[in-house]
Design a protein around this motif. Sequence first.
Motif, PDB file in Angstrom:
ATOM      1  N   ARG A 150      -9.422  27.584  -3.521  1.00 38.77           N
ATOM      2  CA  ARG A 150      -9.396  27.271  -5.403  1.00 38.77           C
ATOM      3  C   ARG A 150      -8.577  25.604  -5.098  1.00 38.77           C
ATOM      4  N   LEU A 151      -9.587  24.616  -4.572  1.00 33.78           N
ATOM      5  CA  LEU A 151      -8.473  23.816  -5.515  1.00 33.78           C
ATOM      6  C   LEU A 151      -8.385  22.780  -6.028  1.00 33.78           C
ATOM      7  N   ARG A 152      -7.924  21.831  -5.497  1.00 31.79           N
ATOM      8  CA  ARG A 152      -7.095  20.684  -7.034  1.00 31.79           C
ATOM      9  C   ARG A 152      -8.054  19.407  -6.922  1.00 31.79           C
ATOM     10  N   ILE A 153      -9.023  19.034  -7.343  1.00 33.78           N
ATOM     11  CA  ILE A 153      -9.963  17.950  -6.333  1.00 33.78           C
ATOM     12  C   ILE A 153     -10.198  16.994  -7.296  1.00 33.78           C
ATOM     13  N   GLY A 154      -9.846  16.008  -7.382  1.00 30.76           N
ATOM     14  CA  GLY A 154     -10.229  14.226  -8.167  1.00 30.76           C
ATOM     15  C   GLY A 154     -10.772  14.040  -7.619  1.00 30.76           C
ATOM     16  N   ILE A 155     -11.724  12.725  -7.743  1.00 35.16           N
ATOM     17  CA  ILE A 155     -12.706  12.325  -7.971  1.00 35.16           C
ATOM     18  C   ILE A 155     -12.797  10.874  -8.190  1.00 35.16           C
ATOM     19  N   ILE A 156     -12.790   9.209  -7.727  1.00 38.04           N
ATOM     20  CA  ILE A 156     -12.386   8.108  -8.629  1.00 38.04           C
ATOM     21  C   ILE A 156     -13.454   7.279  -8.017  1.00 38.04           C
ATOM     22  N   HIS A 157     -14.891   7.152  -9.264  1.00 32.69           N
ATOM     23  CA  HIS A 157     -15.700   6.479  -9.057  1.00 32.69           C
ATOM     24  C   HIS A 157     -15.702   5.330 -10.422  1.00 32.69           C
ATOM     25  N   ALA A 205     -17.132  21.677  -8.037  1.00 28.23           N
ATOM     26  CA  ALA A 205     -16.819  23.165  -9.487  1.00 28.23           C
ATOM     27  C   ALA A 205     -17.162  24.764  -9.395  1.00 28.23           C
ATOM     28  N   SER A 206     -18.875  24.904  -8.632  1.00 32.19           N
ATOM     29  CA  SER A 206     -19.437  25.866  -8.437  1.00 32.19           C
ATOM     30  C   SER A 206     -18.820  26.867  -7.527  1.00 32.19           C
ATOM     31  N   HIS A 207     -17.622  25.672  -6.246  1.00 34.87           N
ATOM     32  CA  HIS A 207     -16.937  26.613  -5.332  1.00 34.87           C
ATOM     33  C   HIS A 207     -15.828  27.139  -5.985  1.00 34.87           C
ATOM     34  N   GLY A 208     -15.329  27.177  -6.805  1.00 36.48           N
ATOM     35  CA  GLY A 208     -14.473  27.546  -7.812  1.00 36.48           C
ATOM     36  C   GLY A 208     -13.340  26.212  -7.574  1.00 36.48           C
ATOM     37  N   HIS A 209     -13.560  25.920  -7.115  1.00 36.60           N
ATOM     38  CA  HIS A 209     -12.623  24.379  -7.622  1.00 36.60           C
ATOM     39  C   HIS A 209     -12.330  23.260  -9.099  1.00 36.60           C
ATOM     40  N   ALA A 210     -11.070  22.764  -9.164  1.00 43.10           N
ATOM     41  CA  ALA A 210     -10.990  22.329 -10.125  1.00 43.10           C
ATOM     42  C   ALA A 210     -10.499  20.924 -10.280  1.00 43.10           C
ATOM     43  N   VAL A 211     -12.256  20.433 -10.586  1.00 47.93           N
ATOM     44  CA  VAL A 211     -12.650  19.051 -10.171  1.00 47.93           C
ATOM     45  C   VAL A 211     -12.725  18.172 -11.322  1.00 47.93           C
ATOM     46  N   HIS A 212     -11.623  17.030 -11.787  1.00 49.68           N
ATOM     47  CA  HIS A 212     -11.376  16.297 -12.561  1.00 49.68           C
ATOM     48  C   HIS A 212     -11.551  14.649 -12.596  1.00 49.68           C
ATOM     49  N   VAL A 213     -12.622  13.913 -12.404  1.00 47.79           N
ATOM     50  CA  VAL A 213     -13.636  12.856 -12.832  1.00 47.79           C
ATOM     51  C   VAL A 213     -13.139  11.442 -12.756  1.00 47.79           C
ATOM     52  N   PHE A 214     -12.294  10.758 -12.448  1.00 46.57           N
ATOM     53  CA  PHE A 214     -12.302   9.222 -12.890  1.00 46.57           C
ATOM     54  C   PHE A 214     -12.657   8.408 -13.185  1.00 46.57           C
ATOM     55  N   THR A 215     -12.630   7.561 -14.138  1.00 43.92           N
ATOM     56  CA  THR A 215     -13.385   6.080 -13.807  1.00 43.92           C
ATOM     57  C   THR A 215     -12.972   5.374 -14.978  1.00 43.92           C
ATOM     58  N   ALA A 216     -13.400   4.172 -14.686  1.00 45.99           N
ATOM     59  CA  ALA A 216     -12.923   2.812 -15.284  1.00 45.99           C
ATOM     60  C   ALA A 216     -13.577   2.095 -16.321  1.00 45.99           C
ATOM     61  N   ALA A 263      -6.741   4.348 -10.508  1.00 47.45           N
ATOM     62  CA  ALA A 263      -5.625   5.661  -9.035  1.00 47.45           C
ATOM     63  C   ALA A 263      -4.474   4.996  -9.838  1.00 47.45           C
ATOM     64  N   PHE A 264      -4.152   3.601 -10.261  1.00 49.35           N
ATOM     65  CA  PHE A 264      -2.243   4.196 -10.452  1.00 49.35           C
ATOM     66  C   PHE A 264      -1.648   5.055 -11.662  1.00 49.35           C
ATOM     67  N   VAL A 268      -7.082  17.803  -2.964  1.00 45.60           N
ATOM     68  CA  VAL A 268      -7.839  16.737  -2.427  1.00 45.60           C
ATOM     69  C   VAL A 268      -7.929  15.296  -3.396  1.00 45.60           C
ATOM     70  N   ILE A 269      -8.771  14.019  -3.090  1.00 45.77           N
ATOM     71  CA  ILE A 269      -9.015  13.604  -3.966  1.00 45.77           C
ATOM     72  C   ILE A 269     -10.097  12.850  -3.030  1.00 45.77           C
ATOM     73  N   ILE A 270     -11.195  12.431  -3.892  1.00 44.56           N
ATOM     74  CA  ILE A 270     -12.417  11.530  -3.050  1.00 44.56           C
ATOM     75  C   ILE A 270     -12.486  10.299  -3.828  1.00 44.56           C
ATOM     76  N   ALA A 271     -12.323   9.550  -2.993  1.00 46.39           N
ATOM     77  CA  ALA A 271     -12.517   8.103  -3.269  1.00 46.39           C
ATOM     78  C   ALA A 271     -13.513   7.694  -3.110  1.00 46.39           C
ATOM     79  N   ASP A 272     -14.624   6.948  -4.271  1.00 46.20           N
ATOM     80  CA  ASP A 272     -16.344   6.934  -4.195  1.00 46.20           C
ATOM     81  C   ASP A 272     -15.963   5.117  -4.154  1.00 46.20           C
ATOM     82  N   GLN A 273     -17.142   4.057  -3.310  1.00 43.17           N
ATOM     83  CA  GLN A 273     -17.229   2.991  -3.219  1.00 43.17           C
ATOM     84  C   GLN A 273     -16.273   2.030  -3.153  1.00 43.17           C
TER      85      GLN A 273
END
Length: 409
Positions: A9-16, A36-47, A93-94, A105-110
Motif C-alpha cells: 500500500r503506497l502513498r502516491i501523489g499525482i501532479i497534473h 486507489a482500487s489496488h489499495g494505494h492512498a492517492v492524492h491528485v494535485f493541480t493548478a 510542486a513546491f 511515488v509521485i506521477i508527474a503528468d505533461q
Amino acid sequence: MARREESPRLRIGIIHPDLGIGGAERLIVDAAVELASHGHAVHVFTAHHDKNRCFEETIAGPFQVTVYGSFLPRHIFHRFHAVCAYIRCIFVAFCVLFLWPCFDVIIADQVSAVIPLLKLKRSTKIVFYCHFPDLLLAQRSNLLRRLYRKPIDMIEETTTGMSDLILVNSSFTASTFANTFRRLHSRGVLPEILYPSVDVEQFDGPHSYELNFLSINRFERKKNIELAISAFAMLRSFEQSGPSGYGFSQLTLTIAGGFDMRLPENVEYLEELKRLAETEGVSSQVRFITSCPTMERNALLSQCICVIYTPKDEHFGIVPLEAMAAQKPVIACDSGGPTETVKHGVTGFLCSPTPREFSEAMLKLASDPAMAARMGEAAHRHVSQAFSTKVFGERLNRYICDVYDRKLR
C-alpha cells in the motif's frame, strides 16, 4: 474500493496541470481511480479544477484533489502559455514538496519541469507520463518564437531524463520520443508503453444505429474537425435510393467536445466550423454541442451509426476507444495512435485525411447499418480485451510497484 491483488500500500501523489475534460485528464482520473482500487492512498494535485467542467470522479472519487496556484495566469495577453504552464506546475510542486509528507511515488503528468524539485526528496520515486514531446506541439513561425522555445525545449529533455520511469501512451509516441530526445535515447533512456483505457461497463445498455455521424473532440484547430464537415457534405454527391440506399436529408452530423470560453482558439474555431457548415450547405443537418457531460456524451455514442475521428498523427486518441466500447465503428486517420487501436475493416476504417476517403467510408456504413452493427460488436470485444480500465490498472500498478521496489533494493 477493494484491492484487486496483493501489493504494497503506497502513498502516491499525482501532479497534473489542469483537471479539465480532455483525454490527458481522463487518463489521470483513470490512473487515480485504478491505483486507489489496488489499495494505494492517492492524492491528485493541480493548478486548476473547475467543478462545473471536470470528470465526476474528481469530485466524488476514491482520491483527494487539492488545488494550488489557481490565481496564477494561464497566459500573458494570450501569449507565453508554455512559460505560464511551467510556473503553475512548479508552484504546485513546491506546495507538494513543503506542505505534504513524503510520497512513495509521485506521477508527474505533461510538465517535466517539476521533476528536479520533486527529486529533492530522495526517498520518493518519480514517474513521468509523456503524452507527446511538448516541443513538437509548439509553434515556431518566426525567430522570436524559436528563441522563446529554445530554453524551454532544453529544459524539457533534461528534466524528462531525471525521472525514475518514463511512460508514454503509444508505440507511435515511443518512436517519436526516441527521434526527438536523441540525447536521452543515446543514453539508453527508453520509455515504457502504457496505453490509456476506457471504462467499458459505462457503455452497457441499449444501442441503436441511427443515421447520425458523431465527432467528439476539443474545439482546437489541430483536431481537424472541418474534415468531418466536408466529408459529411460530400455524401450529398453519393446519395442513393432504393431499399439499401438512403436519402441525404436523413443524415445528420453531431460535433461535440470540450469547449472552454477562457481559450480564444476554442471560441474562434467553433465559429469557423459553423461558417464552414453554412458554406457547405449542411448547417441545418449539423449540430454543435459544447462541453457535454459524460451522460450526454454516452447517450450520443449509444445512438450514432459511427464516430468520425479526424486528428492527423494523434499521439493516441481516447475517443476511438470510447466509441468502440460503445459498440460503434470508428473512421479515423491512418496515422498515429488510431493505427494501434482501430482494426481496419474490422472495428472501423483507417483513411487518408481527405474528405473523399472519409466520405466513402461513411457511405459504406450509412448504406449498410447492419455492417455498422457487426463492426460495433467486434469493436466492443476488441476494447474489452485490450484497453479496459482493468487491464490499464493492472499494468500501471505493476509499473508503480516495480519502480518502488527499486527504492528498496
